[in-house]
Motif scaffolding. Structure first.
Motif, PDB file in Angstrom:
ATOM      1  N   UNK A 196       0.852  -1.179   0.000  1.00 29.51           N
ATOM      2  CA  UNK A 196       0.000   0.000   0.000  1.00 29.51           C
ATOM      3  C   UNK A 196       0.894   1.236   0.000  1.00 29.51           C
ATOM      4  N   UNK A 226      -9.126  -0.195   4.739  1.00 36.20           N
ATOM      5  CA  UNK A 226      -7.679  -0.320   4.562  1.00 36.20           C
ATOM      6  C   UNK A 226      -7.232  -0.198   3.114  1.00 36.20           C
ATOM      7  N   UNK A 227      -8.128  -0.490   2.170  1.00 37.93           N
ATOM      8  CA  UNK A 227      -7.693  -0.444   0.764  1.00 37.93           C
ATOM      9  C   UNK A 227      -8.523   0.529  -0.080  1.00 37.93           C
ATOM     10  N   UNK A 234     -13.278  -3.959   6.587  1.00 29.85           N
ATOM     11  CA  UNK A 234     -11.824  -3.793   6.682  1.00 29.85           C
ATOM     12  C   UNK A 234     -11.213  -3.544   5.315  1.00 29.85           C
ATOM     13  N   UNK A 284      -8.423   4.548   1.199  1.00 28.00           N
ATOM     14  CA  UNK A 284      -7.150   5.233   0.889  1.00 28.00           C
ATOM     15  C   UNK A 284      -6.880   5.334  -0.616  1.00 28.00           C
ATOM     16  N   UNK A 335       0.414   4.194   0.637  1.00 26.41           N
ATOM     17  CA  UNK A 335       0.191   5.173   1.702  1.00 26.41           C
ATOM     18  C   UNK A 335       0.669   4.665   3.063  1.00 26.41           C
ATOM     19  N   UNK A 336       1.154   3.431   3.106  1.00 31.22           N
ATOM     20  CA  UNK A 336       1.655   2.898   4.373  1.00 31.22           C
ATOM     21  C   UNK A 336       3.169   2.823   4.346  1.00 31.22           C
TER      22      UNK A 336
END
Lengths: 255, 277
Positions: free
Chosen positions: A86, B187-188, B183, B191, A88-89
């Motif tokens: 990801x 989480x995906x 979730x 974002x 953004x992480x």
């Protein structure tokens, strides 16, 4: 062989009119590194979709540690073909994604990942974003994210397919060393013959669609392995045998 | 539907970037500055030497003079416009978020709602604005509603498109980890939609000010819209243009704010750009 960790019997799958898997039989023993080698588009990834529960098998049975696999949740740690990090992480937060989904508190998750960062060559990069990493490092983050889930088996879908040849080779050596150390039960999908020989205890060759196991071969090379072992007569014989099986199954114009 | 605002973003970006390179910002801004200055000069010379009456086309110098002279009136009228714009915009962003999430979780809703939203976009503002004022009075409410009406759809489309842009492998990965639908969304999908959200935000913010002014034009106690209408009725195009200047300034400032917020909320994009240099 004692009870295999994973055992597939006559697993088949079709999407509408497309026959993807035509009855797959394979076993993976605990602590064994097994590769599935097959031509592109042979439905290798479909097999992982079935194992991860993303799709259901059309037919056949799957047993995990001898019991019927009804709910794949919590059994496999999956690493997709592209790293799927990801953007953004930060590295550390990508690595703990699986633990986070399991509901492990953040602090505890970081504590579990910390000792592995060094081994994975990521120490000092915890706070970096994926876009700041090289291709090889990204794959190591993805693998770290996979193994920290602490599942009984790893499913690796062409993990090094997108890397350049040099990086790929060094990643294969690194993975071999890591496997020596941790002895994960692993199922690797690849279309790279040398990669399969270098890393595996056993290799299955799949045919073109509908995929069937057309060849199975054990790799009797000792461990730990080095690149030099790949030029041993035994290794080159296996490579030739695998290539022959692969090309024989491919479309006629390639044969 | 993606509009390239990169010159403006670059200018604002330079001003807010890590080094606050003012020189670089000026460097990025000069082509636009030259163009604007040229237009103003041509306009100034034309009004001076063509003999056109100032009640038809006032010179830019005269507009500037009026801005200075009437600054208190302009500020007094700009404030309600800014208030209407911001409140309407907040309402629009909030409802776009809620409905985009609903539509993402309940697929049939998308087929039900989208045609309605599209129809709402075809409504001519000229006809709707007076009606909304008629129904909700001369206060702030009809302005907020009109601003929300014109900005909601671009936001909503951007968000839905953003959710759909999520990497399929990422979702598959999360599912393999045992993630629930919620979730996966948090989480995906959410974002992934952030860059799209900001594109929608930048497009919407430019509509928002226009929407507020239009609503005021149809009836208001105070506001740039009603100020323009009064000036026009008094044959004072210089004052109309002074108000236009204010609205353009407001739009630019709000636009700059969205770019700043965008940069602050996506630090990973910043490191990527810095690394590329």
């Amino acid at each position: 062989m004692s009870t295999p960790r994973l055992s597939l019997r006559h697993v088949a799958k079709r999407f509408d009119t497309l026959d993807v898997l035509g009855g797959i039989n394979l076993d993976v023993a605990p602590g064994e590194f097994v590769s599935i080698l097959g031509p592109s588009g042979a439905g290798k990834s479909t097999l992982f979709q079935i194992l991860t529960g993303a799709t259901t098998p059309g037919a056949g049975t799957i047993a995990f540690d001898g019991a019927d696999l009804t709910d794949p949740a919590g059994k496999f740690a999956f690493m997709p073909q592209r790293d799927a990090l990801m953007p953004w992480r930060r590295v550390i937060d990508n690595a703990v994604l699986g633990l986070e989904v399991q509901g492990v508190p953040r602090r505890e998750a970081h504590r579990r990942v910390a000792p592995l960062l060094e081994q994975f060559g990521l120490a000092g990069f915890e706070q970096h974003y994926p876009s700041q990493l090289s291709g090889g490092m990204r794959q190591r983050v993805a693998l770290l994210r996979t193994v920290v889930q602490d599942r009984q088996m790893l499913l690796l879908d062409e993990p090094f397919g997108a890397l350049d040849a040099l990086t790929r080779t060094s990643m294969q050596q690194w993975l071999e060393r890591m496997w020596e150390r941790h002895r994960w039960t692993a199922l690797l999908i690849t279309h790279d013959v040398r990669e399969a020989v270098f890393l595996s205890d056993r290799i299955y060759v799949l045919s073109a669609r509908p995929a069937r196991v057309i060849h199975e071969i054990a790799v009797p090379l000792g461990r730990p392995r080095t690149l030099r072992d790949l030029s041993a007569p035994e290794a080159t014989r296996i490579e030739a045998e695998l290539l022959h099986a692969l090309l024989g199954s491919a479309s006629p114009e390639l044969a | 539907m993606l509009v390239d605002y990169s010159p403006v973003s670059r200018i604002v970006g330079q001003l807010t970037g890590p080094g606050k390179r003012l020189g670089a910002a000026i460097g990025a801004a000069w082509p636009a500055t030259v163009l604007v200055v040229t237009i103003i000069l041509v306009w100034e010379f034309y009004t001076r030497y063509s003999g056109i009456k100032p009640t038809t086309l006032p010179a830019p110098s005269r507009v500037l003079q009026q801005i200075v002279e009437n600054r208190q009136a302009l500020i007094d009228n700009a404030l309600p416009t800014v208030a209407a714009t911001l409140s309407g915009f907040a309402l629009s962003v909030a409802s776009a978020f809620i409905s985009s999430i609903l539509v993402d979780f309940v697929r049939p809703l998308r087929r039900a709602l989208f045609p309605v939203f599209i129809i709402s976009q075809t409504l001519p503002l000229v006809a709707i604005a007076p009606l909304v004022v008629l129904w909700f009075g001369f206060g702030l409410l009809p302005k907020i509603l009109l601003v929300a009406l014109v900005t909601f759809f671009p936001m909503m489309v951007a968000l839905v498109q953003g959710y759909d842009s999520t990497d399929k492998d990422m979702e598959w990965l999360l599912r393999s980890m045992g993630a629930t639908r919620a979730q996966v969304f948090l989480k995906a999908r959410l974002p992934s939609a952030i860059p799209f959200f900001f594109t929608g935000l930048r497009i919407s913010i430019t509509y928002a000010v226009v929407g507020a002014i239009f609503a005021e034009y149809s009836g208001a106690a105070k506001g740039l819209g009603i100020y323009m209408l009064a000036a026009k009725n008094n044959f004072r195009p210089d004052l109309v243009l002074a108000a236009v200047f204010c609205s353009a300034l407001i739009t630019l400032v709000l636009f700059g704010c969205t770019v700043v917020i965008e940069r602050l909320s996506m630090p990973w994009e910043k490191v990527r750009k810095d690394d590329r240099k």
